[in-house]
Enzyme design. Structure first.
Site, PDB file in Angstrom:
ATOM      1  N   LYS A   1      42.942  -9.763 -15.480  1.00  0.00           N
ATOM      2  CA  LYS A   1      43.467  -9.932 -16.852  1.00  0.00           C
ATOM      3  C   LYS A   1      42.465 -10.642 -17.762  1.00  0.00           C
ATOM      4  O   LYS A   1      42.233 -10.217 -18.892  1.00  0.00           O
ATOM      5  CB  LYS A   1      44.785 -10.693 -16.789  1.00  0.00           C
ATOM      6  CG  LYS A   1      45.488 -10.847 -18.128  1.00  0.00           C
ATOM      7  CD  LYS A   1      46.915 -11.261 -17.978  1.00  0.00           C
ATOM      8  CE  LYS A   1      47.204 -12.639 -17.523  1.00  0.00           C
ATOM      9  NZ  LYS A   1      46.793 -13.236 -16.358  1.00  0.00           N
TER      10      LYS A   1
ATOM     11  N   THR B   1      39.254 -10.772 -17.327  1.00  0.00           N
ATOM     12  CA  THR B   1      38.107  -9.875 -17.487  1.00  0.00           C
ATOM     13  C   THR B   1      38.381  -8.845 -18.580  1.00  0.00           C
ATOM     14  O   THR B   1      37.519  -8.569 -19.428  1.00  0.00           O
ATOM     15  CB  THR B   1      37.794  -9.171 -16.156  1.00  0.00           C
ATOM     16  OG1 THR B   1      37.552 -10.159 -15.155  1.00  0.00           O
ATOM     17  CG2 THR B   1      36.585  -8.267 -16.281  1.00  0.00           C
TER      18      THR B   1
ATOM     19  N   ARG C   1      42.378 -19.898 -21.674  1.00  0.00           N
ATOM     20  CA  ARG C   1      42.679 -21.203 -21.078  1.00  0.00           C
ATOM     21  C   ARG C   1      41.470 -21.730 -20.311  1.00  0.00           C
ATOM     22  O   ARG C   1      40.590 -20.970 -19.937  1.00  0.00           O
ATOM     23  CB  ARG C   1      43.863 -21.087 -20.103  1.00  0.00           C
ATOM     24  CG  ARG C   1      45.184 -20.759 -20.754  1.00  0.00           C
ATOM     25  CD  ARG C   1      46.231 -20.444 -19.707  1.00  0.00           C
ATOM     26  NE  ARG C   1      45.888 -19.247 -18.953  1.00  0.00           N
ATOM     27  CZ  ARG C   1      46.363 -18.945 -17.753  1.00  0.00           C
ATOM     28  NH1 ARG C   1      47.203 -19.769 -17.159  1.00  0.00           N
ATOM     29  NH2 ARG C   1      46.005 -17.835 -17.142  1.00  0.00           N
TER      30      ARG C   1
ATOM     31  N   LYS D   1      42.677 -18.438  -5.734  1.00  0.00           N
ATOM     32  CA  LYS D   1      42.761 -17.485  -6.837  1.00  0.00           C
ATOM     33  C   LYS D   1      41.414 -17.236  -7.513  1.00  0.00           C
ATOM     34  O   LYS D   1      41.091 -16.142  -7.920  1.00  0.00           O
ATOM     35  CB  LYS D   1      43.769 -17.988  -7.874  1.00  0.00           C
ATOM     36  CG  LYS D   1      43.899 -17.093  -9.108  1.00  0.00           C
ATOM     37  CD  LYS D   1      44.901 -17.666 -10.091  1.00  0.00           C
ATOM     38  CE  LYS D   1      44.940 -16.854 -11.373  1.00  0.00           C
ATOM     39  NZ  LYS D   1      43.698 -16.989 -12.155  1.00  0.00           N
TER      40      LYS D   1
ATOM     41  N   ALA E   1      51.076 -20.799 -15.473  1.00  0.00           N
ATOM     42  CA  ALA E   1      52.213 -20.036 -15.978  1.00  0.00           C
ATOM     43  C   ALA E   1      53.355 -19.957 -14.989  1.00  0.00           C
ATOM     44  O   ALA E   1      54.481 -19.644 -15.370  1.00  0.00           O
ATOM     45  CB  ALA E   1      51.779 -18.628 -16.367  1.00  0.00           C
TER      46      ALA E   1
ATOM     47  N   PHE F   1      49.396 -14.951 -15.449  1.00  0.00           N
ATOM     48  CA  PHE F   1      50.157 -14.090 -14.544  1.00  0.00           C
ATOM     49  C   PHE F   1      50.804 -12.920 -15.293  1.00  0.00           C
ATOM     50  O   PHE F   1      50.264 -12.449 -16.283  1.00  0.00           O
ATOM     51  CB  PHE F   1      51.165 -14.909 -13.748  1.00  0.00           C
ATOM     52  CG  PHE F   1      50.525 -15.965 -12.887  1.00  0.00           C
ATOM     53  CD1 PHE F   1      49.518 -15.628 -11.993  1.00  0.00           C
ATOM     54  CD2 PHE F   1      50.900 -17.294 -12.965  1.00  0.00           C
ATOM     55  CE1 PHE F   1      48.894 -16.589 -11.190  1.00  0.00           C
ATOM     56  CE2 PHE F   1      50.294 -18.264 -12.174  1.00  0.00           C
ATOM     57  CZ  PHE F   1      49.292 -17.908 -11.291  1.00  0.00           C
TER      58      PHE F   1
ATOM     59  N   PHE G   1      38.532  -0.303 -10.715  1.00  0.00           N
ATOM     60  CA  PHE G   1      37.805  -0.859  -9.576  1.00  0.00           C
ATOM     61  C   PHE G   1      36.957   0.248  -8.956  1.00  0.00           C
ATOM     62  O   PHE G   1      37.321   1.439  -9.036  1.00  0.00           O
ATOM     63  CB  PHE G   1      38.778  -1.411  -8.527  1.00  0.00           C
ATOM     64  CG  PHE G   1      39.270  -2.806  -8.813  1.00  0.00           C
ATOM     65  CD1 PHE G   1      38.966  -3.844  -7.946  1.00  0.00           C
ATOM     66  CD2 PHE G   1      40.024  -3.079  -9.943  1.00  0.00           C
ATOM     67  CE1 PHE G   1      39.424  -5.134  -8.195  1.00  0.00           C
ATOM     68  CE2 PHE G   1      40.482  -4.361 -10.205  1.00  0.00           C
ATOM     69  CZ  PHE G   1      40.178  -5.395  -9.323  1.00  0.00           C
TER      70      PHE G   1
ATOM     71  N   TRP H   1      34.356  -4.675 -16.245  1.00  0.00           N
ATOM     72  CA  TRP H   1      33.634  -5.497 -15.265  1.00  0.00           C
ATOM     73  C   TRP H   1      32.205  -4.955 -15.116  1.00  0.00           C
ATOM     74  O   TRP H   1      31.247  -5.717 -15.137  1.00  0.00           O
ATOM     75  CB  TRP H   1      34.342  -5.466 -13.909  1.00  0.00           C
ATOM     76  CG  TRP H   1      33.795  -6.472 -12.934  1.00  0.00           C
ATOM     77  CD1 TRP H   1      34.266  -7.724 -12.674  1.00  0.00           C
ATOM     78  CD2 TRP H   1      32.634  -6.293 -12.087  1.00  0.00           C
ATOM     79  NE1 TRP H   1      33.472  -8.340 -11.734  1.00  0.00           N
ATOM     80  CE2 TRP H   1      32.465  -7.488 -11.354  1.00  0.00           C
ATOM     81  CE3 TRP H   1      31.723  -5.256 -11.885  1.00  0.00           C
ATOM     82  CZ2 TRP H   1      31.432  -7.689 -10.441  1.00  0.00           C
ATOM     83  CZ3 TRP H   1      30.691  -5.441 -10.969  1.00  0.00           C
ATOM     84  CH2 TRP H   1      30.556  -6.643 -10.257  1.00  0.00           C
TER      85      TRP H   1
END
Length: 557
Positions: free
Chosen positions: A71, A73, A94, A105, A273, A301, A381, A409
């Site tokens: 998210k 990225t 954030r 994470k 979150a 999230f 991906f 990415w």
């Protein structure tokens, strides 16, 4: 294939003064933190007050899985894509917590060629904001225990102290502790515990404050516990609102950095979150909205947590409108929601993908309930097959849902151009719906909780523990019933059971207890087994990290 940190370390950064200059920020309105970071002054917002707001784009996602959604990225990549299209775009994110950085994470600076930089500093100590929050929180804890030790003039009941100490590291051993042991000169023994710093109400207060003075007012309202007669005790009663605010006088200033493509980014505040409200600061978002024509921000999230709190809490307090939403999904995560194990995700499986689309469907319905325009971003991906990405696109197009395949990415802003064009189109189109929140502030606390559980999570109902029932009655007697609610729930499932992936049905949300965050201006509702101090995994990410003799960091993603 280069790692995130290798890409970051090989990227040539502009001096941060050049980024500020491109945003028309005068030298007196920022403070340099080296060559690549700056703090924006509080006076800047005053100068920008009469400028119109840029369009605010919220990036959210499906429920996260160990397969990753990217998210942040996509948020960075979308900002870079808008910049490539000639738009004045500012990204608002954030600050990362050391808990997930050192745990499982990962960081919160994006990835690949869509990162905010300097990535190492942002993911570690940055400009010291989280340390300042930790110090302010723990000063308050020390003041509370000292007050009790010195005679307890406020008649504080040590058994009813709600305020906990904090640490910005995952440390399960500190969840429940006893302080004050060792005899009379060591203090008064009592049960205590630690939360992670990003779950501190000080963090929430900082992120929802609109000025330094508002910060002090909010801090003074924080309820730390109760007397023996169950009367709330606040920071104002302890006379330390000024001291706590003093420790935060620099932390309240937003941080200006840049991306791998030198797009400006403001990073400030970082409440989780799943246990807090999951959004960067109001000051940062509103500053970005004055400086740019487009603000791309994200909430933690999935849409069931971060987006709901962004729209029901943050935008309400900040008094701003959201112009469009991007919902991020990946083939890998959708396959996991469709029943595929992590080790089999590289195998093409359109049937599992089809089953997993139910999770995306529910998050779409949530954003539709708010009445906001949205675009689906398929975050690509390398292991995705053409059949799988084609299926998601066909699924969306058959339902007249705007969708864009992104490859930010690997390609940076270029990989997000289609998404950027569709976002621009959405924000320029005439609005056909009216924005509405999940609940009304005049609803009872129980009604608010039930509405979120049913409308956002898809639950049949809620189950209140005896403690929660008693707390609801008590909180409403105190005049706190008209506040928004901040649901603390697992991020992995729409339910309160992290094992129920996809779109579960026939479940109830178990409400364990409520916590008053009166300074922040909401009531925290704890569901299921959600923890406010996470633990480390069997193999923490920290094990892979190192620093060479010349100071170069390795193994940080």
């Amino acid at each position: 294939m280069k790692t995130d940190i290798e890409i970051a370390q090989r990227t040539k950064l502009k001096h941060i003064s050049e980024i500020a200059e491109a945003l028309d920020i005068a030298p007196e309105d920022y403070e340099l933190y080296g060559n690549s970071k700056a703090k924006l002054s509080e006076q800047l917002m005053g100068k920008l007050r009469n400028k119109p707001n840029g369009k605010i784009i919220l990036v959210t996602s499906i429920n996260p899985t160990p397969a990753g959604e990217g998210k942040s990225t996509v948020t960075v990549g979308l900002g870079q894509a808008l910049h490539q299209l000639g738009e004045k775009a500012v990204i608002a994110l954030r600050e990362p917590s050391l808990g997930p950085v050192m745990g499982l994470k990962g960081g919160a600076a994006g990835g690949g060629y869509s990162q905010v930089l300097p990535m190492e500093e942002i993911n570690l100590h940055f400009t010291g904001d989280l340390h300042a929050i930790t110090s302010a929180n723990n000063l308050l804890s020390a003041i509370i225990d000292n007050h009790i030790h010195r005679g307890n003039n406020l008649n504080i009941d040590p058994r009813r102290i709600e305020w906990k100490r904090v640490l910005d590291i995952n440390d399960r051993a500190l969840r429940q502790i006893v302080v004050g042991l060792g005899g009379p000169i060591q203090g008064v023994p009592r049960e205590d515990g630690f939360n992670i710093t990003v779950a501190s109400e000080i963090m929430a207060v900082l992120c929802l404050a609109t000025s330094l003075e508002d910060l002090k007012v909010r801090i003074s309202r924080i309820v730390i516990g109760y007397t023996y007669e169950e009367k709330p005790i606040t920071v104002k009663d302890l006379d330390v609102a000024g001291a706590l605010t003093m420790l935060l006088k620099d932390a309240i200033k937003p941080n200006l950095v840049q991306t791998t493509e030198n797009t400006p980014a403001i990073i400030h505040g970082g409440p989780f979150a799943n246990i807090a409200h999951g959004c960067n600061s109001i000051i940062a978002t509103k500053t970005a909205a004055k400086l740019g024509d487009y603000v791309i921000t994200e909430a933690g999230f999935g849409a069931d947590l971060g987006a709901e709190k962004f729209l029901d809490i943050k935008s309400l307090v900040g008094d701003f409108e959201t112009d469009a939403v991007v919902i991020v999904a990946t083939v890998r995560a959708l396959k996991m929601h469709g029943g595929v194990s992590k080790q089999d995700l590289d195998i093409e499986n359109v049937e599992a993908l089809k089953a997993g689309m139910e999770n995306l469907q529910k998050h779409i319905e949530t954003i539709q309930h708010f009445g906001l325009p949205y675009v689906i971003a398929i975050n690509k991906f390398p292991t995705d097959t053409e059949a799988e990405t084609d299926f998601i696109q066909s699924w969306c197009e058959s339902r007249e849902i705007e969708v864009a395949l992104t490859d930010v990415w690997a390609k940076g802003g270029e990989g997000g151009l289609e998404l950027a064009r569709k976002v621009i189109e959405k924000t320029n189109a005439p609005s056909t719906e009216t924005f509405k929140r999940i609940y009304d502030l005049d609803d009872t606390l129980e009604t608010k909780i039930r509405k979120v559980a049913q409308l956002v999570y898809g639950a049949n109902d809620i189950e209140l523990s005896p403690k929660a029932k008693k707390q609801i009655l008590f909180f409403e007697e105190q005049g706190w019933g008209k506040l928004p609610i901040c649901m603390a729930k697992t991020q992995y499932s729409l339910s309160d059971n992290p094992e129920l992936l996809g779109r579960p049905s026939g479940f109830s949300i178990n409400i364990r207890e409520l916590k008053p965050s009166i300074g922040a201006g909401f009531i925290v509702v704890l569901t299921g087994d959600v923890m406010t101090m996470p633990g480390l995994p069997k193999k923490p990410a920290a094990i892979q990290m190192d620093v060479t003799e010349d100071g170069t960091i390795t193994g940080l993603f």
